[in-house]
Scaffold this active site. Structure first.
Site, mmCIF file in Angstrom:
data_model
loop_
_atom_site.group_PDB
_atom_site.id
_atom_site.type_symbol
_atom_site.label_atom_id
_atom_site.label_comp_id
_atom_site.label_asym_id
_atom_site.label_seq_id
_atom_site.Cartn_x
_atom_site.Cartn_y
_atom_site.Cartn_z
ATOM 1 N N GLU A 1 0.480 -1.444 0.130
ATOM 2 C CA GLU A 1 0.720 0.269 0.164
ATOM 3 C C GLU A 1 0.799 1.191 0.080
ATOM 4 O OE1 GLU A 1 -2.995 0.066 3.000
ATOM 5 O OE2 GLU A 1 -3.790 -1.730 2.235
ATOM 6 N N HIS B 1 -8.791 1.235 1.810
ATOM 7 C CA HIS B 1 -8.065 1.102 3.303
ATOM 8 C C HIS B 1 -8.724 1.960 4.159
ATOM 9 C CE1 HIS B 1 -4.747 -0.352 6.007
ATOM 10 N NE2 HIS B 1 -5.961 0.182 7.072
#
Length: 531
Positions: A263, A281
């Site tokens: 990420e 997220h």
């Protein structure tokens, strides 16, 4: 002087005000966390650092954090904090695992609905002016089996919500007892059983050595054909390439992921596949959750800096405010016991064995252990504290063992520590009297009741006449005033010890003079932190 806290990320003004209301000086610089060089320059001024995810707490920053005592992360994830470096520096790392539980659980349920009914694709198709009603054939949740991997805080909420949707819930969690599972009205199963039986699988475990890649290709191939998999926990729990292959083959009917192995996820094997729902997220991304975790971290940090209470720490045992009040004298005792051992031992320590008796055994033993180990290690490293000591002990290969027992003597409770070196064992015991003051009650197996002062001197000798006079006269000749004098012996004319509490540090000339008398086996000046 009031503690000083830096807020280097975007926390709410309400959270910042909590620090001020508690009498803590606070600097609110919400964009500073993005400038690591500037943060490294100023961090030395602060006792506490409150952050979200933008601030990266690296070893370089911690090198300059000379006053820092606590880092508070508003949220559950602490991947942006080097916890080993923080522990070595003696800095407590706290998070707020409960502030976003409901939000994250709700997101998992929303993702399950989305993948069951292909809502994102259907929405995009409809926005594009298509009317593909027959293309988007979904499945009901009612009556389906939901497999929950990890039935803790968030997973437990998901279980409850799923039962409300009339789903059959099974769970894999090594820490879930049968009794708790029955209370939750779910079925506890092994992982293989869960994989074979579940129509939907949702993960709610942390990323650890044991859980990373737990749904690898082998595990995924064991799943029920047509399964749908939801991950709103941590990236890396599922082999994304293997899952992509099984989605393409049709074995897995759909997936919904909020977290990814890398990420920010700008590319991923799951992207672009049909019936795969992805969000960036967002598990904790609600107004309520962001406010809750900000308020919680401000309260936790304030409680620690003002009262010593430790809540939701990742590298230190938690100690409530109530425990901190009761345990204060016992924490001080363990520090004194450790400092005595540390100052008396000049060989490498291989093991530390701690015995808790009576009322002492009913306290927060993890915290007491940390304090005792820190006391021992301070002789080698004055900067060590309760946070860093256990890590340093592990790195040096020191084995720590703890034993509890019911009250076995005249004291309601006591603590005895024995250290093992290559050539000997050394032990000391202590307790806290009703006046709240710690005392040493046994050294080398010899009973004694010694008050503890900042400056002390310890001697060993044969139990013969004249010892008291020699000690008093010799110390007097060197300008040392005795505040308290305690003796102990094994048997008459056997081994004896003395602990003297004196008003000032014992000069080396006085120690040499006592040794020169030939009456003492050991003469050791000691220092203790009484503040």
């Amino acid at each position: 002087m009031a503690p000083k806290v830096l807020v280097s990320d975007k926390l709410s003004e309400t959270a910042v005000q909590i620090f001020r209301d508690r009498g803590i000086e606070v600097d609110f610089m919400p964009d500073l966390g993005k400038d690591k060089d500037r943060l490294a320059q100023v961090i030395g001024e602060y006792d506490g650092l409150a952050i979200r995810s933008a601030t990266k707490v690296t070893p370089k920053i911690l090198e300059n954090a000379h006053k820092l005592k606590v880092i508070g992360r508003a949220g559950i994830g602490t991947d942006n904090i080097d916890k080993d470096a923080a522990s070595k520096k003696g800095v407590i790392v706290m998070n707020t695992p409960f502030g976003n539980m409901i939000t994250t659980a709700e997101h998992a349920i929303a993702m399950m609905f989305a993948v069951a009914r292909q809502i994102p694709e259907a929405s995009a198709s409809t926005h594009a002016g298509k009317w593909e009603k027959s293309r988007f054939m979904g499945v009901e949740l009612t009556g389906k089996t939901l497999g929950v991997i990890g039935a803790g805080n968030i997973g437990g909420i998901v279980c409850g919500r799923a039962r409300g949707l009339k789903m059959k819930v099974i769970a894999y969690d090594p820490f879930l007892s049968e009794e708790k599972a029955q209370k939750m009205q779910i079925e506890k199963v092994e992982l293989d059983d869960l994989l074979k039986r579940s129509d939907f699988i949702t993960l709610h475990v942390p990323a650890t050595e044991q859980t990373r890649g737990m749904l690898n290709r082998t595990a995924l191939e064991k799943t029920k054909p047509g399964v749908r998999i939801i991950n709103c926990a941590r990236g890396g729990l599922v082999d994304e390439e293997a899952l992509a292959d099984l989605l393409k083959s049709g074995h897995v009917a759909g997936a919904a992921f909020d977290v990814f192995a890398v990420e920010p996820a700008t590319e991923n094997p799951l992207f672009g596949l049909p019936n795969v729902v992805c969000t960036p997220h967002l598990g904790a991304a609600t107004t309520e959750a962001q406010e809750n975790v900000a308020l919680q971290v401000a309260e936790q940090m304030s409680n620690y800096l003002l009262t010593g209470a430790v809540e939701n720490a990742l590298n230190m045992p938690s100690v409530t405010a109530e425990e901190a009040k009761i345990m204060g004298p016992w924490i001080k005792l363990t520090d004194h016991l450790g400092r005595f051992i540390g100052q008396m031992t000049d060989e490498p320590i291989t093991a530390i064995n701690i015995l808790y008796d009576g009322s002492a055994a009913e306290m927060n033993l993890d915290a007491l252990n940390c304090s005792l180990i820190a006391g021992i290690m301070k002789q080698m490293n004055p900067d060590v504290n309760m946070v860093s000591a256990p890590l340093i002990a592990r790195e040096r290969g020191v084995k720590v063992s703890t034993t509890n027992q019911e009250q076995s003597g005249v004291f309601e409770g006591y603590i005895k520590v024995t250290v093992v070196t290559p050539n000997r064992e050394r032990s000391i015991a202590g307790t806290v009297f009703s006046d709240g003051k710690p005392r040493f009650i046994q050294i080398k197996g010899i009973n004694i009741e010694a008050e503890i002062g900042q400056h002390m001197i310890y001697t060993t000798n044969e139990d013969v006449p004249g010892i008291i006079g020699t000690l008093g006269q010799t110390l007097g000749e060197h300008g040392v005033n005795i505040a308290n004098f305690t003796l102990g012996r094994s048997v008459s004319r056997g081994d004896a010890i003395a602990m003297l509490y004196v008003d000032e540090p014992v000069p080396a000339t006085a120690v040499d003079a006592l040794k020169a008398t030939g009456k003492f086996g050991q003469v050791k000046p000691l220092q203790f932190d009484i503040a």
